[in-house]
Design a protein around this motif. Structure first.
Motif, mmCIF file in Angstrom:
data_model
loop_
_atom_site.group_PDB
_atom_site.id
_atom_site.type_symbol
_atom_site.label_atom_id
_atom_site.label_comp_id
_atom_site.label_asym_id
_atom_site.label_seq_id
_atom_site.Cartn_x
_atom_site.Cartn_y
_atom_site.Cartn_z
ATOM 1 N N SER A 21 0.821 -1.208 0.000
ATOM 2 C CA SER A 21 0.000 0.000 0.000
ATOM 3 C C SER A 21 0.850 1.250 0.000
ATOM 4 N N ILE A 22 1.851 1.288 0.874
ATOM 5 C CA ILE A 22 2.686 2.482 0.960
ATOM 6 C C ILE A 22 3.460 2.688 -0.335
ATOM 7 N N PHE A 25 0.847 3.724 -3.216
ATOM 8 C CA PHE A 25 0.380 5.094 -3.092
ATOM 9 C C PHE A 25 1.537 6.079 -3.220
ATOM 10 N N SER A 26 2.700 5.676 -2.787
ATOM 11 C CA SER A 26 3.875 6.526 -2.941
ATOM 12 C C SER A 26 4.178 6.747 -4.418
ATOM 13 N N LEU A 29 1.652 9.175 -5.783
ATOM 14 C CA LEU A 29 1.721 10.532 -5.263
ATOM 15 C C LEU A 29 3.091 11.168 -5.418
ATOM 16 N N ASP A 32 6.211 10.593 -1.707
ATOM 17 C CA ASP A 32 6.095 10.932 -0.284
ATOM 18 C C ASP A 32 5.706 9.678 0.490
ATOM 19 N N LYS A 53 -3.585 4.967 7.814
ATOM 20 C CA LYS A 53 -2.726 5.468 6.735
ATOM 21 C C LYS A 53 -3.280 5.045 5.377
ATOM 22 N N ILE A 54 -3.705 3.789 5.290
ATOM 23 C CA ILE A 54 -4.258 3.298 4.028
ATOM 24 C C ILE A 54 -5.526 4.068 3.682
ATOM 25 N N GLN A 56 -6.360 7.096 4.628
ATOM 26 C CA GLN A 56 -5.984 8.455 4.217
ATOM 27 C C GLN A 56 -5.443 8.475 2.797
ATOM 28 N N ALA A 57 -4.605 7.503 2.484
ATOM 29 C CA ALA A 57 -4.034 7.437 1.134
ATOM 30 C C ALA A 57 -5.125 7.183 0.099
ATOM 31 N N LEU A 60 -7.053 10.295 -0.490
ATOM 32 C CA LEU A 60 -6.272 11.206 -1.319
ATOM 33 C C LEU A 60 -6.337 10.796 -2.784
ATOM 34 N N VAL A 61 -6.191 9.508 -3.041
ATOM 35 C CA VAL A 61 -6.278 9.015 -4.417
ATOM 36 C C VAL A 61 -7.676 9.268 -4.974
#
Length: 134
Positions: A21-22, A25-26, A29, A32, A53-54, A56-57, A60-61
């Motif tokens: 996931s990180i 999404f990184s 984005l 970051d 965190k997931i 929030q990401a 954002l997406v």
């Protein structure tokens, strides 16, 4: 991937999901990355932190995608307006040309159409009607 410190398949899965996931999404984005460390002593809290965190990401997406879709919709609406205007202009031009054309010119045009295309006027001959085929 270092999964030896996780004892249950669930902890391994959470660790793998977190890394995926990180990094996913990184990449979306632009790099970051917020790193979240997991350890056995606080796995419950870590799972909640990762879930947050997931979430929030993903929000954002979702916001970025909605913005992109709205932009694309506006572009398409503008293209539709332009095409409707162009179509209207061409219809007016076509009507004008039909009114200015002689019956002989219209007949010649009808005969030059390919067999697949329907004739723009009804299939009656100008000689039989005694007038213009317009």
């Amino acid at each position: 991937m270092n999964t030896e410190m996780y004892q249950t398949p669930m902890e391994v899965a959470v660790y793998q999901l977190h890394n995926f996931s990180i990094s996913f999404f990184s990449s979306l984005l632009g790099g970051d990355v917020v790193s979240v460390k997991l350890d056995n002593s606080a796995s419950g809290a870590s799972v909640v932190a990762i879930d947050n965190k997931i979430e929030q990401a993903m929000d954002l997406v979702k916001n970025h995608l909605m913005y992109a879709v709205r932009e694309e919709v506006e572009i398409l609406k503008e293209q539709i307006r332009e095409l409707v205007e162009k179509n209207s202009q061409l219809e007016r031009e076509n009507t004008l040309l039909k009114t200015l054309a002689s019956p002989e010119q219209l007949e010649k045009f009808k005969s030059s159409l390919s067999p697949e295309e329907p004739a723009p006027e009804s299939p009656q001959a100008p000689e039989a009607s005694g007038g213009s085929a317009v």
